[in-house]
Design a protein around this motif. Structure first.
Motif, PDB file in Angstrom:
ATOM      1  N   TYR A   1       0.810  -1.217   0.000  1.00 16.88           N
ATOM      2  CA  TYR A   1       0.000   0.000   0.000  1.00 16.88           C
ATOM      3  C   TYR A   1       0.845   1.269   0.000  1.00 16.88           C
ATOM      4  CZ  TYR A   1      -4.042  -2.962   0.613  1.00 16.88           C
ATOM      5  OH  TYR A   1      -5.025  -3.902   0.409  1.00 16.88           O
TER       6      TYR A   1
ATOM      7  N   LYS B   1     -18.603  -1.240   2.280  1.00 16.62           N
ATOM      8  CA  LYS B   1     -17.623  -0.219   2.665  1.00 16.62           C
ATOM      9  C   LYS B   1     -17.675   0.966   1.697  1.00 16.62           C
ATOM     10  CE  LYS B   1     -13.699   1.784   3.996  1.00 16.62           C
ATOM     11  NZ  LYS B   1     -13.577   2.614   5.213  1.00 16.62           N
TER      12      LYS B   1
ATOM     13  N   HIS C   1     -12.208  -5.266   2.155  1.00 16.23           N
ATOM     14  CA  HIS C   1     -11.368  -5.932   3.150  1.00 16.23           C
ATOM     15  C   HIS C   1     -12.213  -6.663   4.194  1.00 16.23           C
ATOM     16  CE1 HIS C   1      -7.528  -3.320   2.369  1.00 16.23           C
ATOM     17  NE2 HIS C   1      -8.169  -3.631   1.256  1.00 16.23           N
TER      18      HIS C   1
ATOM     19  N   THR D   1      -8.904  -9.911   3.532  1.00 17.98           N
ATOM     20  CA  THR D   1      -8.441  -9.715   4.917  1.00 17.98           C
ATOM     21  C   THR D   1      -7.012 -10.208   5.112  1.00 17.98           C
ATOM     22  OG1 THR D   1      -9.330 -11.864   5.609  1.00 17.98           O
ATOM     23  CG2 THR D   1     -10.799  -9.956   5.798  1.00 17.98           C
TER      24      THR D   1
ATOM     25  N   TRP E   1      -3.896  -6.192   5.752  1.00 20.58           N
ATOM     26  CA  TRP E   1      -3.868  -4.728   5.751  1.00 20.58           C
ATOM     27  C   TRP E   1      -5.276  -4.178   5.991  1.00 20.58           C
ATOM     28  CZ3 TRP E   1      -0.169  -0.956   5.575  1.00 20.58           C
ATOM     29  CH2 TRP E   1      -0.597   0.344   5.301  1.00 20.58           C
ATOM     30  N   GLU E   2      -5.618  -3.874   7.183  1.00 21.82           N
ATOM     31  CA  GLU E   2      -6.885  -3.265   7.582  1.00 21.82           C
ATOM     32  C   GLU E   2      -8.093  -4.123   7.215  1.00 21.82           C
ATOM     33  OE1 GLU E   2      -9.405   0.942   7.258  1.00 21.82           O
ATOM     34  OE2 GLU E   2      -7.632   0.640   5.982  1.00 21.82           O
TER      35      GLU E   2
ATOM     36  N   TYR F   1     -12.264  -3.974   6.997  1.00 17.19           N
ATOM     37  CA  TYR F   1     -13.291  -2.948   6.835  1.00 17.19           C
ATOM     38  C   TYR F   1     -14.552  -3.264   7.643  1.00 17.19           C
ATOM     39  CZ  TYR F   1     -10.789  -1.018   2.757  1.00 17.19           C
ATOM     40  OH  TYR F   1      -9.872  -0.442   1.914  1.00 17.19           O
TER      41      TYR F   1
ATOM     42  N   LYS G   1     -15.024  -6.089  10.341  1.00 11.89           N
ATOM     43  CA  LYS G   1     -14.314  -5.481  11.472  1.00 11.89           C
ATOM     44  C   LYS G   1     -15.049  -5.668  12.795  1.00 11.89           C
ATOM     45  CE  LYS G   1     -11.883  -1.155  12.499  1.00 11.89           C
ATOM     46  NZ  LYS G   1     -11.612   0.217  11.984  1.00 11.89           N
TER      47      LYS G   1
ATOM     48  N   ASN H   1     -15.143  -3.195  16.777  1.00 15.19           N
ATOM     49  CA  ASN H   1     -13.783  -3.376  16.249  1.00 15.19           C
ATOM     50  C   ASN H   1     -13.094  -4.630  16.799  1.00 15.19           C
ATOM     51  OD1 ASN H   1     -14.092  -0.938  14.876  1.00 15.19           O
ATOM     52  ND2 ASN H   1     -13.177   0.251  16.547  1.00 15.19           N
TER      53      ASN H   1
ATOM     54  N   ALA I   1     -10.616  -6.253  14.343  1.00 13.51           N
ATOM     55  CA  ALA I   1      -9.769  -5.302  13.611  1.00 13.51           C
ATOM     56  C   ALA I   1      -8.389  -5.860  13.281  1.00 13.51           C
ATOM     57  CB  ALA I   1      -9.635  -4.008  14.403  1.00 13.51           C
ATOM     58  N   LYS I   2      -7.850  -6.710  14.133  1.00 15.58           N
ATOM     59  CA  LYS I   2      -6.502  -7.249  13.914  1.00 15.58           C
ATOM     60  C   LYS I   2      -6.508  -8.756  13.617  1.00 15.58           C
ATOM     61  CE  LYS I   2      -4.578  -3.274  14.672  1.00 15.58           C
ATOM     62  NZ  LYS I   2      -3.945  -2.526  13.544  1.00 15.58           N
TER      63      LYS I   2
ATOM     64  N   TYR J   1      -6.693 -10.798  11.015  1.00  6.03           N
ATOM     65  CA  TYR J   1      -6.580 -10.998   9.569  1.00  6.03           C
ATOM     66  C   TYR J   1      -6.631 -12.490   9.238  1.00  6.03           C
ATOM     67  CZ  TYR J   1      -4.917  -6.212  10.073  1.00  6.03           C
ATOM     68  OH  TYR J   1      -4.812  -4.885  10.397  1.00  6.03           O
TER      69      TYR J   1
END
Length: 465
Positions: A75, A199, A233, A275, A278-279, A281, A299, A303, A306-307, A309
């Motif tokens: 990115y 999103k 994402h 997913t 990188w982030e 959604y 997400k 949240n 959020a992490k 992935y």
């Protein structure tokens, strides 16, 4: 115990032994260890990974034989970092990748975009991909690869600098239209309007176009190809669809639960997976509530994901069955690693054939092959599929087994052994009795001689006195 009763008991035990020998089944352990059918292989499907350490952690969630990357490798417009830091330099898996919007001219300078494109191309033709046969368009933005019994087609509609939608649709039809592989995959980075979770509200049909263009999704569906996309994402899996342009859920999908996906020419599944590291959604709007979603992962309202992935990992030709696959969507940083798991069956006629019959048919074929290889013969043509609920069939099966050639041979062998053993016992007893009689006679003779000697001594003593 009389001899008659003894023989009846022996006959009973011989019969039980023979029937048990006839009915002894091949165990699941024996079948599992027996290699049969198509080569099973694992395919990792990952999109929107970026180059953070989380991208590497996602790839470490499972081992795999081949990786399909759905685009957006970095990115920050660094065209090399993914290929040096994330993609293993000493990898033993194959690599296939699509250009994403963050890898193209829309986000990066033209020279950098060209480096992205060439890096993807070079990795797909290097010696680590020796078992993958690929055909590329002159632009390198489109490709069709065959790995084992799977054809994967990578396209880039909507990507800046790529071929036009018309050219890409022609390429798709050329490569997929006459494909004969068992498994077929259509893959691209973007999506059409009904196949994301909200999103970005402003997008329409990025893949197929909004001007009444022919649906890429439906063309792939008509040829029984599984569809993979990214850009949003999230992770989102549709139900089996019989139409995509105006969404229609396949009628047979209603008959199974979420763990079963049955595809064919005319019905398939679309899986969006962005997913990769990188982030993640949010999901929102009407897209969030579409009834054709089977499973979604975003997400979270608080949240909470959020992490976390993740990537999709599928085993094709599952257990050797070229009509079956097993997939798991796995996440990092989660107590429950597996969020989604399901089986994919290639079922050409779900109206007449259930997915369980596909399993059963393959198992029967495998058992037959196992018997041939291990020289195990069937019981005089008796079917393995005896109706246990049919009393007449059960009785017939019992007597057929009881008087089959193999049982008669077993029975005869055991009887012969018994007769030999019984004869040996009789002979042994007779010899023993004879020896005892001889011993008794010998003792009697000794007593007689002793008595005669005693009488002679007594007579002699009286004579001399």
């Amino acid at each position: 115990m009389s001899f008659k009763n003894l023989m009846l008991i022996i006959f009973y035990h011989i019969t039980i032994f023979a029937l048990q020998s006839q009915g002894k089944a091949i165990t699941d352990e024996q079948l599992d260890s027996y290699k049969y059918g198509a080569d099973e292989f694992s395919l990792a499907i990952i999109g929107d990974s970026g180059t953070e350490k989380t991208a590497k952690e996602v790839m470490e969630l499972s081992t795999f034989d081949a990786l399909l990357h759905l685009g957006d490798y970095d990115y920050g417009c660094d065209p090399n970092k993914y290929f040096t830091d994330i993609l293993d330099q000493n990898r033993n898996y194959k690599f296939m990748g699509i250009v994403g919007n963050h890898d193209a001219k829309g986000e990066c300078e033209e020279a950098i975009a060209n480096t992205f494109l060439n890096n993807i191309y070079n990795k797909m033709i290097d010696d680590k991909n020796i078992d993958v046969t690929c055909e590329f368009s002159s632009s390198k933005f489109m490709w069709s690869c065959v790995y084992k019994n799977m054809r994967i087609i990578g396209l880039t509609p909507g990507i800046s600098g790529a071929d036009s939608r018309k050219e890409q649709l022609e390429f798709l039809k050329e490569k997929l239209g006459n494909a004969t592989e068992d498994w077929k995959v259509c893959s691209w980075h973007f999506y059409d309007k009904y196949y994301h979770t909200g999103k970005y509200q402003e997008y329409g049909n990025i893949i197929s176009g909004d001007n009444d263009g022919e649906s890429y999704y439906d063309y792939c569906k008509d040829h029984g190809a599984i569809i993979f996309s990214a850009h949003d994402h999230v992770y989102a899996r549709t139900r089996v669809m019989s139409k995509f342009a105006e969404p229609v859920i396949d009628e047979h999908d209603e008959k199974t639960d979420e763990s079963i996906v049955q595809i064919r020419n005319g019905a398939t599944v679309d899986i969006l997976n962005g997913t990769g590291g990188w982030e993640i959604y949010i999901e929102q709007g009407e897209q969030k509530e579409y009834k054709w979603w089977q499973k979604k992962y975003a997400k979270g309202e608080n949240n909470e994901n959020a992490k976390k992935y993740g990537g999709l990992f599928c085993k094709f030709n599952y257990g050797g069955n070229n009509k079956k696959a097993y997939c798991e969507f796995k996440r990092i940083n989660s107590e429950e690693t597996v969020f989604d798991k399901f089986y994919i069956y290639r079922n050409d006629d779900p109206s007449s054939i259930t997915y369980t019959q596909i399993d059963e048919n393959f198992k029967n074929e495998k058992i037959k092959a196992y018997k041939i290889e291990n020289n195990i013969k069937d019981n005089d043509g008796i079917s393995d599929n005896v109706d246990v609920n049919n009393e007449h069939q059960n009785k017939k099966g019992f007597f057929s087994k009881l008087f089959s050639k193999s049982v008669i041979i077993i029975f005869g062998s055991i009887c012969s052994a018994f007769i030999v053993l019984l004869g040996g016992i009789i002979i042994y007893k007779e010899v023993k009795r004879t020896l005892m009689d001889e011993e008794d006679n010998h003792e009697n003779k000794k007593k007689k001689i002793k008595n005669e000697d005693a009488a002679w001594m007594e007579e002699s003593n009286s004579y001399f006195s």
